[in-house]
Design a protein around this motif. Sequence first.
Motif, PDB file in Angstrom:
ATOM      1  N   ASP A 110       0.816  -0.899  -0.308  1.00 56.30           N
ATOM      2  CA  ASP A 110       0.385  -0.032   0.177  1.00 56.30           C
ATOM      3  C   ASP A 110       0.760   1.171  -0.032  1.00 56.30           C
ATOM      4  OD1 ASP A 110      -1.900   1.965   0.336  1.00 56.30           O
ATOM      5  OD2 ASP A 110      -2.685   1.425   2.409  1.00 56.30           O
ATOM      6  N   ASP A 111       1.057   1.782  -1.215  1.00 54.96           N
ATOM      7  CA  ASP A 111       2.355   2.503  -1.244  1.00 54.96           C
ATOM      8  C   ASP A 111       1.910   4.051  -0.871  1.00 54.96           C
ATOM      9  OD1 ASP A 111       3.699   1.073  -2.881  1.00 54.96           O
ATOM     10  OD2 ASP A 111       3.461   1.729  -4.903  1.00 54.96           O
ATOM     11  N   GLU A 112       0.708   4.893  -1.191  1.00 56.78           N
ATOM     12  CA  GLU A 112      -0.232   5.934  -0.115  1.00 56.78           C
ATOM     13  C   GLU A 112      -0.405   5.520   1.203  1.00 56.78           C
ATOM     14  OE1 GLU A 112      -2.482   9.353   0.284  1.00 56.78           O
ATOM     15  OE2 GLU A 112      -0.471   8.258  -1.931  1.00 56.78           O
ATOM     16  N   GLY A 113      -0.838   3.962   1.459  1.00 58.98           N
ATOM     17  CA  GLY A 113      -1.059   4.119   3.470  1.00 58.98           C
ATOM     18  C   GLY A 113       0.674   4.095   4.146  1.00 58.98           C
ATOM     19  N   LEU A 114       1.821   3.464   3.538  1.00 60.22           N
ATOM     20  CA  LEU A 114       3.072   3.782   3.528  1.00 60.22           C
ATOM     21  C   LEU A 114       3.631   5.379   3.416  1.00 60.22           C
ATOM     22  CD1 LEU A 114       4.528   1.115   1.916  1.00 60.22           C
ATOM     23  CD2 LEU A 114       4.193   1.180   4.844  1.00 60.22           C
ATOM     24  N   ARG A 115       3.439   5.540   2.713  1.00 62.44           N
ATOM     25  CA  ARG A 115       4.368   6.927   2.398  1.00 62.44           C
ATOM     26  C   ARG A 115       3.423   8.381   4.216  1.00 62.44           C
ATOM     27  NH1 ARG A 115       2.108  11.715   1.471  1.00 62.44           N
ATOM     28  NH2 ARG A 115       0.074  11.711  -0.009  1.00 62.44           N
ATOM     29  N   LEU A 116       1.958   7.829   3.710  1.00 59.40           N
ATOM     30  CA  LEU A 116       1.057   8.470   4.799  1.00 59.40           C
ATOM     31  C   LEU A 116       1.248   8.296   6.401  1.00 59.40           C
ATOM     32  CD1 LEU A 116      -2.314   8.802   4.084  1.00 59.40           C
ATOM     33  CD2 LEU A 116      -0.865  10.744   3.860  1.00 59.40           C
ATOM     34  N   SER A 136       4.631   7.332   7.061  1.00 61.69           N
ATOM     35  CA  SER A 136       5.826   8.096   7.099  1.00 61.69           C
ATOM     36  C   SER A 136       6.016   9.567   8.055  1.00 61.69           C
ATOM     37  CB  SER A 136       7.011   7.579   6.401  1.00 61.69           C
ATOM     38  OG  SER A 136       5.909   8.466   4.796  1.00 61.69           O
ATOM     39  N   LEU A 137       5.306  10.220   6.859  1.00 59.66           N
ATOM     40  CA  LEU A 137       4.810  11.114   7.907  1.00 59.66           C
ATOM     41  C   LEU A 137       4.404  11.331   9.140  1.00 59.66           C
ATOM     42  CD1 LEU A 137       2.397  12.782   4.128  1.00 59.66           C
ATOM     43  CD2 LEU A 137       5.242  13.605   4.664  1.00 59.66           C
ATOM     44  N   ARG A 138       3.952  10.945   9.608  1.00 57.21           N
ATOM     45  CA  ARG A 138       2.895  10.925  10.815  1.00 57.21           C
ATOM     46  C   ARG A 138       4.253  10.047  11.970  1.00 57.21           C
ATOM     47  NH1 ARG A 138      -1.408   8.858   8.796  1.00 57.21           N
ATOM     48  NH2 ARG A 138      -1.013   7.065   9.251  1.00 57.21           N
ATOM     49  N   GLU A 139       5.577   9.655  11.151  1.00 61.50           N
ATOM     50  CA  GLU A 139       6.705   8.720  12.026  1.00 61.50           C
ATOM     51  C   GLU A 139       6.836  10.144  13.302  1.00 61.50           C
ATOM     52  OE1 GLU A 139       8.735   5.727  10.175  1.00 61.50           O
ATOM     53  OE2 GLU A 139       7.134   4.420   9.677  1.00 61.50           O
ATOM     54  N   ARG A 140       8.137  10.127  13.955  1.00 64.52           N
ATOM     55  CA  ARG A 140       8.799  10.604  14.488  1.00 64.52           C
ATOM     56  C   ARG A 140       9.909  10.784  13.823  1.00 64.52           C
ATOM     57  NH1 ARG A 140       8.483   9.527  21.203  1.00 64.52           N
ATOM     58  NH2 ARG A 140       7.647  11.177  21.013  1.00 64.52           N
TER      59      ARG A 140
END
Length: 95
Positions: A70-76, A78-82
């Motif tokens: 899930d490329d979109e889910g993985l991208r999102l 990663s944006l929320r990761e510390r």
Amino acid sequence: MKRLGANLRTARLRRNITLADVAKRIGASREVVGEAEHGKPSTSIAIYTALLWSYGLVERLGSLADPATDDEGLRLASLRERRNASTPQPLDDDF
């Protein structure tokens, strides 16, 4: 849904199985199998799954919506990761 139905029909025909035979095998009516092969959206997911099972294709169902692809889910996510670790708090030995 229409493409899935067409793919199921192709799988059935390649295996030289009649609508009646596959319907009997999965415990459904010929009409329901025909509706699935036409991609009718109101047909139960259980029918689609049973058809995949009867053609030996059910293992492919596990890759649907796989979080690893899930490329979109993985991208999102990663944006929320510390970005940085938090400063550790000193231990309190006051019990």
